[in-house]
Design an enzyme around this catalytic site. Structure first.
Site, PDB file in Angstrom:
ATOM      1  N   GLU A  32     -19.141  17.912 -33.583  1.00 15.46           N
ATOM      2  CA  GLU A  32     -18.698  17.241 -32.358  1.00 15.46           C
ATOM      3  C   GLU A  32     -18.148  18.225 -31.324  1.00 15.46           C
ATOM      4  O   GLU A  32     -17.515  17.830 -30.359  1.00 15.46           O
ATOM      5  CB  GLU A  32     -17.668  16.166 -32.696  1.00 15.46           C
ATOM      6  CG  GLU A  32     -18.293  15.012 -33.452  1.00 15.46           C
ATOM      7  CD  GLU A  32     -17.327  13.887 -33.780  1.00 15.46           C
ATOM      8  OE1 GLU A  32     -16.090  14.082 -33.685  1.00 15.46           O
ATOM      9  OE2 GLU A  32     -17.818  12.805 -34.132  1.00 15.46           O
ATOM     10  N   TYR A  99     -19.453  10.922 -41.948  1.00 15.16           N
ATOM     11  CA  TYR A  99     -20.151  12.200 -41.881  1.00 15.16           C
ATOM     12  C   TYR A  99     -20.993  12.390 -43.130  1.00 15.16           C
ATOM     13  O   TYR A  99     -20.531  12.145 -44.243  1.00 15.16           O
ATOM     14  CB  TYR A  99     -19.157  13.364 -41.755  1.00 15.16           C
ATOM     15  CG  TYR A  99     -19.841  14.696 -41.556  1.00 15.16           C
ATOM     16  CD1 TYR A  99     -20.450  15.009 -40.343  1.00 15.16           C
ATOM     17  CD2 TYR A  99     -19.890  15.629 -42.583  1.00 15.16           C
ATOM     18  CE1 TYR A  99     -21.090  16.232 -40.166  1.00 15.16           C
ATOM     19  CE2 TYR A  99     -20.528  16.855 -42.405  1.00 15.16           C
ATOM     20  CZ  TYR A  99     -21.129  17.146 -41.191  1.00 15.16           C
ATOM     21  OH  TYR A  99     -21.765  18.348 -41.019  1.00 15.16           O
ATOM     22  N   GLY A 106     -30.944  11.365 -43.491  1.00 19.07           N
ATOM     23  CA  GLY A 106     -32.269  10.777 -43.646  1.00 19.07           C
ATOM     24  C   GLY A 106     -32.558  10.324 -45.064  1.00 19.07           C
ATOM     25  O   GLY A 106     -33.674   9.912 -45.364  1.00 19.07           O
ATOM     26  N   TYR A 144     -27.005   3.817 -35.448  1.00 24.24           N
ATOM     27  CA  TYR A 144     -26.136   2.642 -35.425  1.00 24.24           C
ATOM     28  C   TYR A 144     -26.863   1.419 -34.878  1.00 24.24           C
ATOM     29  O   TYR A 144     -26.725   0.314 -35.401  1.00 24.24           O
ATOM     30  CB  TYR A 144     -24.877   2.916 -34.607  1.00 24.24           C
ATOM     31  CG  TYR A 144     -24.030   4.041 -35.157  1.00 24.24           C
ATOM     32  CD1 TYR A 144     -23.902   4.269 -36.525  1.00 24.24           C
ATOM     33  CD2 TYR A 144     -23.349   4.898 -34.302  1.00 24.24           C
ATOM     34  CE1 TYR A 144     -23.127   5.307 -37.022  1.00 24.24           C
ATOM     35  CE2 TYR A 144     -22.564   5.934 -34.790  1.00 24.24           C
ATOM     36  CZ  TYR A 144     -22.464   6.127 -36.152  1.00 24.24           C
ATOM     37  OH  TYR A 144     -21.696   7.149 -36.629  1.00 24.24           O
TER      38      TYR A 144
END
Length: 171
Positions: A32, A99, A106, A144
């Site tokens: 981030e 995380y 994947g 999401y």
């Protein structure tokens, strides 16, 4: 949560996971673009997760093949706490950190961690699971949205911290 043929196993964090959890939080901060922002220590997190009255919770997912190890390698974490909706009159889950290590993305591990939180919310009668995502993090936003989550378009997050918090709070 138990694993199904298409879902990795999610489990509650244990005290011996704390060092790796902090490591993954640091990895998330680097992702981030805030690598120096983490001040959390393993000792503090251990106290907060496993002390007398924990107010934060963590679920983890082990790396494939390490489940039986004395200290399995963690591939992902979901660190969360309860929030409350006065309108609904129920608790909800606020997901502070989700995380998954880049090499494990994947594989369904992030989805399993989120599904676990949704199951907890459903079992306990909570009305929601919510979290924040950085506006530039399109891969996460796409993920999401793929599970049915949506942004709260009319709401912005505000934060009072640092010098402004100290000044406003009278310190």
């Amino acid at each position: 949560m138990t694993a199904t043929s298409d879902s990795p196993t999610v489990r509650p964090a244990r005290p011996d996971d704390v060092d790796q959890i902090v490591e993954l939080i640091r990895d998330l901060a680097t992702y981030e673009k805030e690598p120096d922002a983490v001040r959390l220590t393993p000792q503090r997190l251990r106290e907060q997760l496993f002390g007398e009255s924990p107010a934060i919770f963590c679920h983890v997912i082990d790396a494939d093949g390490s489940e039986g190890a004395e200290t399995p390698r963690l591939d992902g974490i979901a660190l969360w706490f309860l929030n409350y909706s006065t309108w609904e009159g129920t608790h909800g889950i606020y997901l502070e950190d989700l995380y998954v290590r880049p090499e494990a993305r994947g594989t369904g591990k992030g989805k399993a961690l989120l599904r676990n939180l949704a199951a907890i919310a459903n079992q306990r009668g909570y009305s929601r699971v919510e979290w924040s995502v950085l506006k530039w993090n399109q891969p996460s936003i796409d993920f999401y949205r793929s599970i049915g989550a949506f942004p709260m378009e009319e709401w912005d997050t505000f934060r009072l911290t640092g010098d402004a918090l100290a000044e406003f709070g009278g310190n």
